[in-house]
Write a protein that holds these residues in place. Structure first.
Motif, PDB file in Angstrom:
ATOM      1  N   LEU A  26      22.196  30.617  58.110  1.00  0.00           N
ATOM      2  CA  LEU A  26      23.268  30.363  59.074  1.00  0.00           C
ATOM      3  C   LEU A  26      23.398  28.882  59.419  1.00  0.00           C
ATOM      4  O   LEU A  26      24.479  28.424  59.805  1.00  0.00           O
ATOM      5  N   ILE A  27      22.308  28.117  59.290  1.00  0.00           N
ATOM      6  CA  ILE A  27      22.365  26.690  59.595  1.00  0.00           C
ATOM      7  C   ILE A  27      22.991  25.906  58.448  1.00  0.00           C
ATOM      8  O   ILE A  27      23.692  24.905  58.675  1.00  0.00           O
ATOM      9  N   VAL A  28      22.772  26.350  57.216  1.00  0.00           N
ATOM     10  CA  VAL A  28      23.254  25.601  56.047  1.00  0.00           C
ATOM     11  C   VAL A  28      24.765  25.341  56.087  1.00  0.00           C
ATOM     12  O   VAL A  28      25.199  24.204  55.844  1.00  0.00           O
ATOM     13  N   PRO A  29      25.634  26.336  56.372  1.00  0.00           N
ATOM     14  CA  PRO A  29      27.067  26.007  56.416  1.00  0.00           C
ATOM     15  C   PRO A  29      27.424  24.986  57.486  1.00  0.00           C
ATOM     16  O   PRO A  29      28.299  24.140  57.278  1.00  0.00           O
ATOM     17  N   HIS A  30      26.735  25.035  58.648  1.00  0.00           N
ATOM     18  CA  HIS A  30      26.963  24.012  59.676  1.00  0.00           C
ATOM     19  C   HIS A  30      26.557  22.635  59.148  1.00  0.00           C
ATOM     20  O   HIS A  30      27.248  21.637  59.380  1.00  0.00           O
ATOM     21  N   ALA A  31      25.428  22.596  58.449  1.00  0.00           N
ATOM     22  CA  ALA A  31      24.958  21.317  57.904  1.00  0.00           C
ATOM     23  C   ALA A  31      25.935  20.771  56.866  1.00  0.00           C
ATOM     24  O   ALA A  31      26.222  19.567  56.836  1.00  0.00           O
ATOM     25  N   ILE A  32      26.494  21.648  56.026  1.00  0.00           N
ATOM     26  CA  ILE A  32      27.442  21.207  55.000  1.00  0.00           C
ATOM     27  C   ILE A  32      28.714  20.655  55.641  1.00  0.00           C
ATOM     28  O   ILE A  32      29.219  19.587  55.253  1.00  0.00           O
ATOM     29  N   LEU A  33      29.236  21.363  56.633  1.00  0.00           N
ATOM     30  CA  LEU A  33      30.443  20.896  57.311  1.00  0.00           C
ATOM     31  C   LEU A  33      30.213  19.589  58.050  1.00  0.00           C
ATOM     32  O   LEU A  33      31.054  18.683  58.013  1.00  0.00           O
ATOM     33  N   HIS A  34      29.073  19.474  58.719  1.00  0.00           N
ATOM     34  CA  HIS A  34      28.793  18.241  59.452  1.00  0.00           C
ATOM     35  C   HIS A  34      28.556  17.074  58.495  1.00  0.00           C
ATOM     36  O   HIS A  34      28.953  15.940  58.783  1.00  0.00           O
ATOM     37  N   GLU A  35      27.917  17.355  57.352  1.00  0.00           N
ATOM     38  CA  GLU A  35      27.734  16.293  56.351  1.00  0.00           C
ATOM     39  C   GLU A  35      29.082  15.816  55.839  1.00  0.00           C
ATOM     40  O   GLU A  35      29.326  14.605  55.692  1.00  0.00           O
ATOM     41  N   ALA A  36      30.002  16.757  55.557  1.00  0.00           N
ATOM     42  CA  ALA A  36      31.325  16.383  55.077  1.00  0.00           C
ATOM     43  C   ALA A  36      32.101  15.605  56.133  1.00  0.00           C
ATOM     44  O   ALA A  36      32.802  14.632  55.815  1.00  0.00           O
ATOM     45  N   ALA A  37      31.961  16.012  57.409  1.00  0.00           N
ATOM     46  CA  ALA A  37      32.683  15.322  58.482  1.00  0.00           C
ATOM     47  C   ALA A  37      32.184  13.902  58.674  1.00  0.00           C
ATOM     48  O   ALA A  37      32.970  12.954  58.799  1.00  0.00           O
ATOM     49  N   VAL A  38      30.854  13.737  58.694  1.00  0.00           N
ATOM     50  CA  VAL A  38      30.283  12.397  58.883  1.00  0.00           C
ATOM     51  C   VAL A  38      30.586  11.514  57.682  1.00  0.00           C
ATOM     52  O   VAL A  38      30.892  10.316  57.825  1.00  0.00           O
ATOM     53  N   PRO A  42      39.611  20.456  46.633  1.00  0.00           N
ATOM     54  CA  PRO A  42      38.286  20.216  47.228  1.00  0.00           C
ATOM     55  C   PRO A  42      38.132  20.842  48.612  1.00  0.00           C
ATOM     56  O   PRO A  42      37.081  21.383  48.941  1.00  0.00           O
ATOM     57  N   GLY A  43      39.205  20.784  49.421  1.00  0.00           N
ATOM     58  CA  GLY A  43      39.135  21.388  50.751  1.00  0.00           C
ATOM     59  C   GLY A  43      38.964  22.893  50.701  1.00  0.00           C
ATOM     60  O   GLY A  43      38.158  23.468  51.436  1.00  0.00           O
ATOM     61  N   LEU A  44      39.707  23.554  49.802  1.00  0.00           N
ATOM     62  CA  LEU A  44      39.579  25.004  49.660  1.00  0.00           C
ATOM     63  C   LEU A  44      38.205  25.401  49.136  1.00  0.00           C
ATOM     64  O   LEU A  44      37.620  26.398  49.585  1.00  0.00           O
ATOM     65  N   CYS A  45      37.674  24.639  48.205  1.00  0.00           N
ATOM     66  CA  CYS A  45      36.342  24.943  47.664  1.00  0.00           C
ATOM     67  C   CYS A  45      35.257  24.751  48.721  1.00  0.00           C
ATOM     68  O   CYS A  45      34.296  25.531  48.796  1.00  0.00           O
ATOM     69  N   LEU A  46      35.409  23.722  49.550  1.00  0.00           N
ATOM     70  CA  LEU A  46      34.460  23.521  50.640  1.00  0.00           C
ATOM     71  C   LEU A  46      34.526  24.697  51.612  1.00  0.00           C
ATOM     72  O   LEU A  46      33.485  25.208  52.057  1.00  0.00           O
ATOM     73  N   LEU A  47      35.723  25.143  51.946  1.00  0.00           N
ATOM     74  CA  LEU A  47      35.890  26.296  52.823  1.00  0.00           C
ATOM     75  C   LEU A  47      35.276  27.551  52.211  1.00  0.00           C
ATOM     76  O   LEU A  47      34.612  28.340  52.911  1.00  0.00           O
ATOM     77  N   LEU A  48      35.445  27.745  50.904  1.00  0.00           N
ATOM     78  CA  LEU A  48      34.891  28.907  50.218  1.00  0.00           C
ATOM     79  C   LEU A  48      33.367  28.877  50.242  1.00  0.00           C
ATOM     80  O   LEU A  48      32.719  29.908  50.498  1.00  0.00           O
ATOM     81  N   LEU A  49      32.783  27.706  50.007  1.00  0.00           N
ATOM     82  CA  LEU A  49      31.332  27.572  50.030  1.00  0.00           C
ATOM     83  C   LEU A  49      30.769  27.886  51.406  1.00  0.00           C
ATOM     84  O   LEU A  49      29.804  28.649  51.551  1.00  0.00           O
ATOM     85  N   VAL A  50      31.361  27.309  52.436  1.00  0.00           N
ATOM     86  CA  VAL A  50      30.880  27.527  53.802  1.00  0.00           C
ATOM     87  C   VAL A  50      31.057  28.988  54.205  1.00  0.00           C
ATOM     88  O   VAL A  50      30.170  29.587  54.825  1.00  0.00           O
ATOM     89  N   ARG A  51      32.207  29.572  53.843  1.00  0.00           N
ATOM     90  CA  ARG A  51      32.454  30.967  54.205  1.00  0.00           C
ATOM     91  C   ARG A  51      31.489  31.907  53.500  1.00  0.00           C
ATOM     92  O   ARG A  51      31.038  32.904  54.081  1.00  0.00           O
TER      93      ARG A  51
END
Length: 286
Positions: free
Chosen positions: A208-220, A256-265
């Motif tokens: 559950l932490i990994v998707p948050h980490a991926i999104l925060h890494e992409a945002a930063v 890239p945005g859709l693939c990132l969303l798919l990975l996190v989801r």
């Protein structure tokens, strides 16, 4: 016939719920496995500059198109997802280790340590994750090291509370009291009774932490304080594509945005399903 079907559904609700959870978990796992396999299988030559094929729209030869330097966007996207996935897993694992240590310490090392851990947990939860992550990444100079340390130091509080409550419940169990009456040491009780019960919670917490980490890494990374611009990170790809959207090169950001969303989801679905299997209270609800 309708009454028979309804009766079967009423008699076997947990079967239908378990079947649905199994299918969604399998689908999420296949998505993650596909991304990992493609990142290993793909040739890195698509990351090289080729001005003869720059700004190509999506086609059979280049399903995600090419960018302003002729680089294949499918290759950049898959390699970027693999990079984000690696950073997310390392950062998530570090955060889970911190949460496990904090939760165990709060539950078994007395009231003073318990109050200290509770105070630190409330302190970190009172500040938004992204703000603290930005400060830590800025102090450490950005890069993968800054992102990993930043995520590890900002995502442990919620899991710490879960681990602490779980340890307190296990300590009051009858089998732990019996072991203690037989003269077993605290280390023996911890390794035989407490830690094995915590492993499923730690695994679910990691997923559950990994998707948050991926999104925060992409945002930063998107705002220029994360990974290096020379790496094919999703945040860098999305940041660079913003300059070309007005030119009609929509594929640079869309895929890239859709693939990132798919990975996190996929990670989020897998974590939620595992949480339902691990938590007996949730299992009885389905």
């Amino acid at each position: 016939m309708k009454h028979v079907i309804s009766g079967n559904r009423a008699r076997y609700p947990r079967f239908h719920a378990g079947h649905k959870l199994g299918l969604t978990s399998l689908a999420a796992f296949l998505v993650l496995l596909t991304i990992f396999a493609m990142s290993v299988w793909m040739d890195a030559s698509g990351l090289s500059t080729n001005l003869a094929q720059r700004n190509f729209a999506p086609s059979a030869a280049h399903p995600f198109g090419t960018d302003w330097l002729g680089r294949d966007m499918l290759t950049r996207t898959i390699k970027g997802l693999a990079l984000s996935l690696g950073v997310g897993v390392v950062a998530g694992a570090s955060s889970v280790i911190i949460a496990g240590i904090m939760g165990l310490s709060a539950a078994v090392m007395g009231k003073t340590v318990n109050r200290l851990v509770s105070w630190l947990t409330d302190l970190f939860l009172s500040v938004p994750h992204l703000v603290t992550l930005l400060l830590i990444a800025f102090v450490l100079g950005g890069g993968a090291k800054g992102i990993i340390i930043g995520v590890a130091l900002t995502h442990w509080p919620s899991l710490t509370r879960v681990i602490r409550a779980e340890v307190m419940q296990i300590r009051s169990a009858s089998y732990v009291s019996i072991s203690r009456n037989f003269g077993k040491s605290s280390w023996w009780i911890a390794t035989r009774h407490i830690i094995p019960h915590l492993l499923p919670q730690l695994l679910v917490g990691l997923i559950l932490i990994v998707p948050h980490a991926i999104l925060h890494e992409a945002a930063v990374t998107f705002i220029g304080m994360g990974l290096s611009p020379h790496e094919p990170a999703i945040g860098i790809i999305l940041s660079e594509s913003m300059r070309y959207l007005s030119s009609g090169m929509w594929w640079l950001a869309l895929f890239p945005g859709l693939c990132l969303l798919l990975l996190v989801r996929a990670f989020a679905m897998l974590g939620e399903n595992l949480k339902m299997w691990v938590d007996p209270r949730r299992a009885h609800e389905h």
